[in-house]
Write a protein that holds these residues in place. Structure first.
Motif, PDB file in Angstrom:
ATOM      1  N   ASP A   1       1.971   0.644   7.393  1.00  0.00           N
ATOM      2  CA  ASP A   1       3.294   0.030   7.413  1.00  0.00           C
ATOM      3  C   ASP A   1       3.869   0.058   5.997  1.00  0.00           C
ATOM      4  O   ASP A   1       3.131   0.057   5.020  1.00  0.00           O
TER       5      ASP A   1
ATOM      6  N   SER B  94       0.796  -1.233   0.000  1.00  0.00           N
ATOM      7  CA  SER B  94       0.000   0.000   0.000  1.00  0.00           C
ATOM      8  C   SER B  94       0.832   1.288   0.000  1.00  0.00           C
ATOM      9  O   SER B  94       0.328   2.333  -0.395  1.00  0.00           O
TER      10      SER B  94
ATOM     11  N   ASP C 208       5.993  -1.828   3.096  1.00  0.00           N
ATOM     12  CA  ASP C 208       6.414  -3.157   2.641  1.00  0.00           C
ATOM     13  C   ASP C 208       7.582  -3.003   1.677  1.00  0.00           C
ATOM     14  O   ASP C 208       7.491  -2.245   0.707  1.00  0.00           O
TER      15      ASP C 208
HETATM   16 MG    MG Z   1       0.898  -3.425   3.794  1.00  0.00          MG
END
Ligand code: MG
Ligand code: GTP
Length: 335
Positions: A73, A62, A75
């Motif tokens: 968070d 995302s 990634d």
């Molecule tokens: Mg994520």
């Protein structure tokens, strides 16, 4: 289960546009978050290149697909040239390096389905997961980001659906509900199906981008700047689309027989994919085809119990959109 078919939404639906847009705007991450992500990437690149000079780091998920809300968070995928690299070994070494540079909460999860190292960067406050050689995730991140550039209503719809799913506790794969990635695919499929269509099927068009990853050919039309007016013949507002999205998943989708597929831009049958019975842990109770790993059903995490939870939540949302005087509040009430 009583299937109700509805043909019209409430007549005051457009009254809900401004509040839904306000929710969308409030979820957009502020510009400075991008800067902090870049700062963290620079640090990670520096640390990684000392041990693995040939490594590359890519953002995925995302923070890179444009569907990330504020404070998500980050990634990160680290690629190494050796395709048969020992991932647990690399992750443990990486954890050691990160820890000695004072990154916080460093944890190697070597036995997860996707093995990762978790960390928190005290300088930026960002939490981050690093995986190894998960290039398909980097490529599907680009596909999602390219779809988002075509019509802003996709990003609006995804933000609202993700916000709803998190508020209602149905964005938890370890509890048998759906991943954010699955919800984005559901939104893309839905906008491909509107009449007139709001999104095209990029994998059904001329291939301007093509890579082969793990023997899977990933190819589609990525010159999306040329498609900026694509959805303009459809004038549906975000409130109408939110209503229709939940109405579709509550009352119109044929769970027994159908698979949604953004790859083909249509619905395909479970029979054609041989997804009609339980195989191992995959029950195929709601079927969402991965655009590249076509044998992969993003609904595979859903079980007998959680399919009921999900469908009740879709029905609750549809009922609220149909009747509730204040849907922008009720829809997101904590469960
Ligand atoms: Mg994520
Ligand atoms: P949030 O973190 O909830 O904001 O969303 P996210 O977009 O990061 O989604 P998620 O954590 O579900 O997944 C992160 C990325 O991993 C996705 O964007 C995909 O690129 C990839 N991914 C997640 N699940 C799968 C999966 O089952 N198969 C594949 N191929 N990729 C996946």
């Amino acid at each position: 289960r009583n299937f109700k078919s509805r043909t019209a939404c409430r007549n005051d639906i457009n009254r809900l546009n401004a509040p839904f847009l306000a929710i969308y705007e409030s979820l957009i991450p502020p510009e400075e978050e991008k800067g902090k992500q870049k700062q963290l990437m620079k640090l990670l690149e520096k640390l990684v290149s000392k041990e693995w000079p040939e490594a590359h780091l890519y953002l995925y998920g995302s923070c890179a697909n444009s569907f990330g809300v504020s404070k998500s968070d980050v990634d990160v995928c680290m690629t190494l040239e050796d395709p048969d690299v020992n991932k647990p070994e690399v992750l443990l070494k990486l954890a050691e390096i990160l820890e000695s540079d004072n990154l916080q909460n460093v944890q190697a999860l070597t036995r997860a389905r996707v093995p990762i190292v978790k960390l928190m960067d005290p300088a930026t406050g960002i939490s981050c997961d690093i995986c190894i050689n998960n290039v398909l995730a980097v490529v599907n991140t680009k596909l999602l980001r390219d779809y988002a550039k075509i019509d802003v209503r996709l990003r609006q719809l995804v933000f609202i659906v993700k916000h709803w799913a998190k508020s209602r506790g149905v964005n938890e794969t370890y509890q048998g509900t759906l991943s954010s990635y699955a919800y984005v695919l559901m939104c893309i499929h839905f906008l491909q199906q509107r009449q007139p269509a709001i999104l095209p099927c990029l994998q059904g068009m001329e291939r301007t981008y093509a890579v082969t990853v793990d023997d899977i050919e990933c190819a589609y039309f990525d010159q999306v700047d040329e498609l900026s007016g694509f959805g303009s013949r459809n004038r549906e507002s975000i409130a109408q689309l939110v209503w229709a999205f939940f109405n579709y998943w509550a009352y119109c989708h044929d769970y027994a027989n159908n698979v949604i597929s953004i790859r083909t831009g249509s619905i395909i049958s479970k029979r054609a994919k041989d997804w009609t019975r339980r195989v191992g842990n995959d029950r195929h109770l709601i079927c969402i085809e991965d655009p590249f790993e076509t044998s992969h059903d993003l609904g595979r995490v859903v079980d007998r119990n959680s399919i009921g939870v999900l469908r009740e939540e879709f029905e609750r949302a549809a009922e609220i959109m149909q009747h509730d005087p204040n849907p922008c509040v009720t829809l997101f009430e904590p469960y």
